[in-house]
Design a protein around this motif. Structure first.
Motif, PDB file in Angstrom:
ATOM      1  N   TRP A  36      -6.163  13.640  -8.627  1.00 62.54           N
ATOM      2  CA  TRP A  36      -5.529  14.335  -7.497  1.00 62.54           C
ATOM      3  C   TRP A  36      -4.085  13.875  -7.329  1.00 62.54           C
ATOM      4  CZ3 TRP A  36      -3.204  12.813  -2.964  1.00 62.54           C
ATOM      5  CH2 TRP A  36      -3.259  11.455  -2.697  1.00 62.54           C
ATOM      6  N   SER A  37      -3.786  12.664  -7.788  1.00 60.70           N
ATOM      7  CA  SER A  37      -2.429  12.135  -7.700  1.00 60.70           C
ATOM      8  C   SER A  37      -1.449  13.026  -8.473  1.00 60.70           C
ATOM      9  CB  SER A  37      -2.443  10.706  -8.243  1.00 60.70           C
ATOM     10  OG  SER A  37      -1.198  10.296  -8.696  1.00 60.70           O
ATOM     11  N   ALA A  38      -1.902  13.611  -9.576  1.00 60.18           N
ATOM     12  CA  ALA A  38      -1.050  14.482 -10.396  1.00 60.18           C
ATOM     13  C   ALA A  38      -0.727  15.787  -9.670  1.00 60.18           C
ATOM     14  CB  ALA A  38      -1.736  14.769 -11.730  1.00 60.18           C
ATOM     15  N   LEU A  39      -1.513  16.077  -8.611  1.00 54.32           N
ATOM     16  CA  LEU A  39      -1.281  17.297  -7.814  1.00 54.32           C
ATOM     17  C   LEU A  39      -0.485  16.993  -6.551  1.00 54.32           C
ATOM     18  CD1 LEU A  39      -4.985  18.635  -7.622  1.00 54.32           C
ATOM     19  CD2 LEU A  39      -3.406  18.847  -9.534  1.00 54.32           C
ATOM     20  N   SER A  40      -0.366  15.706  -6.224  1.00 55.46           N
ATOM     21  CA  SER A  40       0.123  15.349  -4.889  1.00 55.46           C
ATOM     22  C   SER A  40       1.572  15.774  -4.591  1.00 55.46           C
ATOM     23  CB  SER A  40      -0.091  13.858  -4.607  1.00 55.46           C
ATOM     24  OG  SER A  40       0.628  13.045  -5.514  1.00 55.46           O
ATOM     25  N   ASP A  58      -4.513  -1.193  -7.518  1.00 56.84           N
ATOM     26  CA  ASP A  58      -4.964  -0.845  -6.171  1.00 56.84           C
ATOM     27  C   ASP A  58      -3.831  -0.748  -5.157  1.00 56.84           C
ATOM     28  OD1 ASP A  58      -5.150  -3.620  -6.961  1.00 56.84           O
ATOM     29  OD2 ASP A  58      -5.804  -4.056  -4.926  1.00 56.84           O
ATOM     30  N   GLU A  59      -2.596  -1.037  -5.547  1.00 60.97           N
ATOM     31  CA  GLU A  59      -1.497  -0.862  -4.586  1.00 60.97           C
ATOM     32  C   GLU A  59      -1.365   0.594  -4.156  1.00 60.97           C
ATOM     33  OE1 GLU A  59       1.792  -4.250  -4.667  1.00 60.97           O
ATOM     34  OE2 GLU A  59       1.952  -2.983  -6.435  1.00 60.97           O
ATOM     35  N   SER A  60      -1.750   1.513  -5.028  1.00 59.77           N
ATOM     36  CA  SER A  60      -1.668   2.938  -4.669  1.00 59.77           C
ATOM     37  C   SER A  60      -2.810   3.358  -3.766  1.00 59.77           C
ATOM     38  CB  SER A  60      -1.730   3.786  -5.935  1.00 59.77           C
ATOM     39  OG  SER A  60      -3.028   3.665  -6.498  1.00 59.77           O
ATOM     40  N   GLY A  61      -3.782   2.464  -3.560  1.00 58.05           N
ATOM     41  CA  GLY A  61      -4.973   2.816  -2.787  1.00 58.05           C
ATOM     42  C   GLY A  61      -6.031   3.482  -3.659  1.00 58.05           C
ATOM     43  N   LEU A  62      -5.671   3.799  -4.917  1.00 55.94           N
ATOM     44  CA  LEU A  62      -6.590   4.542  -5.791  1.00 55.94           C
ATOM     45  C   LEU A  62      -7.221   3.582  -6.803  1.00 55.94           C
ATOM     46  CD1 LEU A  62      -4.198   7.591  -6.390  1.00 55.94           C
ATOM     47  CD2 LEU A  62      -5.785   7.176  -4.494  1.00 55.94           C
ATOM     48  N   ASP A  63      -7.797   2.535  -6.269  1.00 55.60           N
ATOM     49  CA  ASP A  63      -8.250   1.351  -7.013  1.00 55.60           C
ATOM     50  C   ASP A  63      -8.688   1.550  -8.467  1.00 55.60           C
ATOM     51  OD1 ASP A  63      -8.017   0.749  -4.361  1.00 55.60           O
ATOM     52  OD2 ASP A  63      -9.909  -0.307  -4.185  1.00 55.60           O
ATOM     53  N   ASP A  64      -9.768   2.300  -8.651  1.00 53.03           N
ATOM     54  CA  ASP A  64     -10.385   2.369  -9.987  1.00 53.03           C
ATOM     55  C   ASP A  64     -10.145   3.713 -10.658  1.00 53.03           C
ATOM     56  OD1 ASP A  64     -11.693  -0.195  -9.381  1.00 53.03           O
ATOM     57  OD2 ASP A  64     -12.857   1.017  -7.977  1.00 53.03           O
ATOM     58  N   TRP A 111       1.520   9.329  -6.929  1.00 54.28           N
ATOM     59  CA  TRP A 111       1.113   9.388  -5.521  1.00 54.28           C
ATOM     60  C   TRP A 111       1.912   8.404  -4.666  1.00 54.28           C
ATOM     61  CZ3 TRP A 111       0.218  10.632  -0.953  1.00 54.28           C
ATOM     62  CH2 TRP A 111      -0.262   9.734  -0.011  1.00 54.28           C
ATOM     63  N   MET A 112       2.126   7.199  -5.165  1.00 57.43           N
ATOM     64  CA  MET A 112       2.882   6.198  -4.418  1.00 57.43           C
ATOM     65  C   MET A 112       4.268   6.743  -4.057  1.00 57.43           C
ATOM     66  SD  MET A 112       1.853   3.219  -3.650  1.00 57.43           S
ATOM     67  CE  MET A 112       2.484   1.665  -3.042  1.00 57.43           C
ATOM     68  N   ASN A 113       4.875   7.432  -5.004  1.00 55.48           N
ATOM     69  CA  ASN A 113       6.220   7.954  -4.766  1.00 55.48           C
ATOM     70  C   ASN A 113       6.213   9.195  -3.885  1.00 55.48           C
ATOM     71  OD1 ASN A 113       8.435   6.342  -6.195  1.00 55.48           O
ATOM     72  ND2 ASN A 113       6.719   6.312  -7.643  1.00 55.48           N
ATOM     73  N   VAL A 114       5.122   9.925  -3.908  1.00 57.10           N
ATOM     74  CA  VAL A 114       4.987  11.050  -2.982  1.00 57.10           C
ATOM     75  C   VAL A 114       4.915  10.506  -1.551  1.00 57.10           C
ATOM     76  CG1 VAL A 114       3.399  12.864  -2.203  1.00 57.10           C
ATOM     77  CG2 VAL A 114       3.995  12.675  -4.626  1.00 57.10           C
ATOM     78  N   ALA A 115       4.132   9.451  -1.363  1.00 53.79           N
ATOM     79  CA  ALA A 115       4.027   8.822  -0.034  1.00 53.79           C
ATOM     80  C   ALA A 115       5.399   8.325   0.419  1.00 53.79           C
ATOM     81  CB  ALA A 115       3.021   7.671  -0.077  1.00 53.79           C
ATOM     82  N   TYR A 116       6.120   7.726  -0.512  1.00 55.77           N
ATOM     83  CA  TYR A 116       7.460   7.199  -0.226  1.00 55.77           C
ATOM     84  C   TYR A 116       8.392   8.343   0.213  1.00 55.77           C
ATOM     85  CZ  TYR A 116      11.830   4.675  -1.632  1.00 55.77           C
ATOM     86  OH  TYR A 116      13.059   4.066  -1.700  1.00 55.77           O
ATOM     87  N   ALA A 117       8.384   9.430  -0.526  1.00 49.64           N
ATOM     88  CA  ALA A 117       9.253  10.568  -0.191  1.00 49.64           C
ATOM     89  C   ALA A 117       8.873  11.175   1.159  1.00 49.64           C
ATOM     90  CB  ALA A 117       9.188  11.629  -1.294  1.00 49.64           C
ATOM     91  N   LEU A 118       7.565  11.250   1.435  1.00 56.68           N
ATOM     92  CA  LEU A 118       7.131  11.791   2.735  1.00 56.68           C
ATOM     93  C   LEU A 118       7.682  10.934   3.872  1.00 56.68           C
ATOM     94  CD1 LEU A 118       3.356  12.662   2.123  1.00 56.68           C
ATOM     95  CD2 LEU A 118       5.206  14.295   2.580  1.00 56.68           C
ATOM     96  N   SER A 119       7.613   9.614   3.689  1.00 59.04           N
ATOM     97  CA  SER A 119       8.099   8.723   4.747  1.00 59.04           C
ATOM     98  C   SER A 119       9.617   8.760   4.858  1.00 59.04           C
ATOM     99  CB  SER A 119       7.599   7.290   4.520  1.00 59.04           C
ATOM    100  OG  SER A 119       6.337   7.129   5.146  1.00 59.04           O
ATOM    101  N   GLY A 147       0.855  -1.190   0.000  1.00 59.20           N
ATOM    102  CA  GLY A 147       0.000   0.000   0.000  1.00 59.20           C
ATOM    103  C   GLY A 147       0.888   1.237   0.000  1.00 59.20           C
ATOM    104  N   PRO A 148       0.285   2.428  -0.099  1.00 60.10           N
ATOM    105  CA  PRO A 148       1.095   3.650  -0.045  1.00 60.10           C
ATOM    106  C   PRO A 148       1.928   3.653   1.249  1.00 60.10           C
ATOM    107  CG  PRO A 148      -1.162   4.153  -0.651  1.00 60.10           C
ATOM    108  CD  PRO A 148      -1.144   2.709  -0.251  1.00 60.10           C
ATOM    109  N   PRO A 149       3.252   3.767   1.132  1.00 56.94           N
ATOM    110  CA  PRO A 149       4.118   3.594   2.310  1.00 56.94           C
ATOM    111  C   PRO A 149       4.139   4.804   3.234  1.00 56.94           C
ATOM    112  CG  PRO A 149       5.452   3.979   0.344  1.00 56.94           C
ATOM    113  CD  PRO A 149       4.019   3.962  -0.115  1.00 56.94           C
ATOM    114  N   LEU A 150       3.101   4.928   4.043  1.00 58.52           N
ATOM    115  CA  LEU A 150       2.981   6.114   4.894  1.00 58.52           C
ATOM    116  C   LEU A 150       3.387   5.874   6.341  1.00 58.52           C
ATOM    117  CD1 LEU A 150      -0.396   7.527   3.533  1.00 58.52           C
ATOM    118  CD2 LEU A 150       1.854   8.578   3.304  1.00 58.52           C
TER     119      LEU A 150
END
Ligand code: GLC
Length: 409
Positions: free
Chosen positions: A285-289, A172-178, A225-233, A118-121
């Protein structure tokens, strides 16, 4: 990071606490491991989801920091010593027979965790909960080696081309399923189509070895978005540990996002699909994250706010922040029986983006977004998501991470 300031409890705080308490689950797994976590919303979402639990802990820290710590320790216990942490964990109840084949597990039935991520938060949540835990100062450093192992596992298994960006192998690994951004990539294998079963079966045959899957098939995405979560962590782990290598790795991720995903013409960050790294030009929204990343230049971040978030044709909706730009043909503000992340406003995305808007000085606009969600929650309760035009509550009721709204007040 500062501990959250205490303020008098409002009716909204009390309602949030009721939701989190009602969704709390604790016990002992048949393997002997003790757990305590918040399920997103029973009966539909009765298991533990990685990013949901990170958000739940962030909300719990305002109400009962001990529960926040328990939830994060439970997330950590759901993993393996090599640093893997699953997307979904079935602590107290196995997946129902109808849904079980759709979970990304090793076999079809009987597994207690998925093999997907999942998003690595977690490190981000850990830092926030630690700051709210003056009664347990050792919490901050207690999991440094496990959190580091998780970051390393991600780099080793999910960045086969070593460009600094992680890849996902299931939408769905990003949490943004569909999300409509996955349609051009997954085609008939998207999360909402029967082909998804094939995607899972294929990964099972390759024993969830992401390098092998990525080498063999073209259905993988370097997801913004997945990589934004990664960078935040990574940033959070850098602050928690005091070790400069984590911030350096965060900078590498931010740099890669800017170099490879940023589209100067639109001012959006697009996912890179498949071996040829095709840019997926869909505005969600992922493109804005990347707005939330300190390593992204101010002018790029301001552009995201002014040209997208505040534009009433795109994301400047009456209620919250739509999950897809209102300009996209796929945008659907309503509930869709089979699909999520195709238009409605979610609270977790506001929790991420609103503080970044505030820090850039867009306080009045940020306040308007928060107030619109408060009105929606007061009218309809903590729902899974909301119609961005009308504020009507949609999806599951008593939804855990929607309580993050109290952290924006
Ligand atoms: C849905 C959402 C996903 C979330 C899960 C549990 O599948 O799309 O992001 O983690 O529900 O709430």
């Amino acid at each position: 990071m500062l501990a959250p300031a205490r303020r008098p409890e409002s009716a909204l705080d009390a309602a949030a606490a009721r939701v989190l308490r009602a969704n709390w689950r604790e016990g002992r797994h048949r393997s002997g491991v003790e757990f305590g976590y918040t399920c997103p919303a029973p009966p539909r979402y009765r298991h533990m989801w990685h990013w949901d639990s990170c958000f739940h802990a962030i909300a719990w820290r305002l109400i009962d920091p001990a529960r926040a710590r328990t939830e994060l320790r439970t997330v950590l216990r759901s993993g393996r010593p090599n640093g893997f942490l699953p997307h979904t964990v079935f602590w107290d109840a196995p997946a129902g027979w109808r849904r079980a084949p759709l979970y990304a597990t090793r076999g079809c039935f009987g597994d207690w965790q998925t093999e997907s991520i999942g998003p690595p938060l977690l490190a981000l949540a850990w830092e926030l909960v630690a700051a709210a835990s003056p009664e347990e100062p050792a919490f901050a450093a207690e999991a440094l080696s496990e959190l580091g192992a998780h970051m390393d596992w991600l780099a080793q298994t999910r960045d086969p081309d070593d460009d600094g960006l992680l890849s996902i192998i299931l939408p769905d690994e990003s949490g943004l399923d569909d999300s409509p951004k996955y349609e051009p990539v997954y085609g008939r294998l998207t999360h909402d189509r029967v082909g998804y079963v094939l995607l899972v079966e294929r990964a099972r045959r390759l024993r969830w070895d992401a390098h092998a899957i990525i080498e063999r098939y073209d259905h993988h995405v370097e997801d913004v978005w997945m990589n934004v979560a990664y960078a935040l962590s990574l940033r959070a782990l850098g602050r928690l540990s005091g070790e400069p290598r984590w911030a350096q790795r965060a900078e590498r991720v931010e740099h890669a996002l800017l170099e490879r995903c940023y589209d100067k013409r639109t001012g959006l960050f697009f996912d890179l699909a498949g071996d040829r790294e095709r840019r997926v030009k869909v505005s969600t929204w992922s493109a804005l994250s990347p707005l939330v990343l300190e390593g992204i230049p101010q002018d790029v971040r301001r552009h995201i706010v002014e040209e997208h978030l505040l534009d009433s044709r795109r994301y400047g909706a009456p209620v919250g922040i739509p999950s897809v730009s209102m300009e996209e043909l796929t945008f659907n503000p309503r509930w869709d029986r089979y699909r999520t992340w195709r238009g409605p406003s979610w609270v977790n995305t506001a929790w991420l983006l609103v503080p970044a808007m505030r820090s850039l000085g867009y306080e009045a606009e940020a306040a308007r977004i928060v107030a619109s969600l408060v009105t929606a929650v007061e009218r309809g309760g903590f729902r899974e998501y909301y119609n961005p035009h009308t504020g009507a509550g949609l999806g599951a009721r008593g939804f855990g991470w929607s309580t993050l709204l109290v952290d924006l007040l």
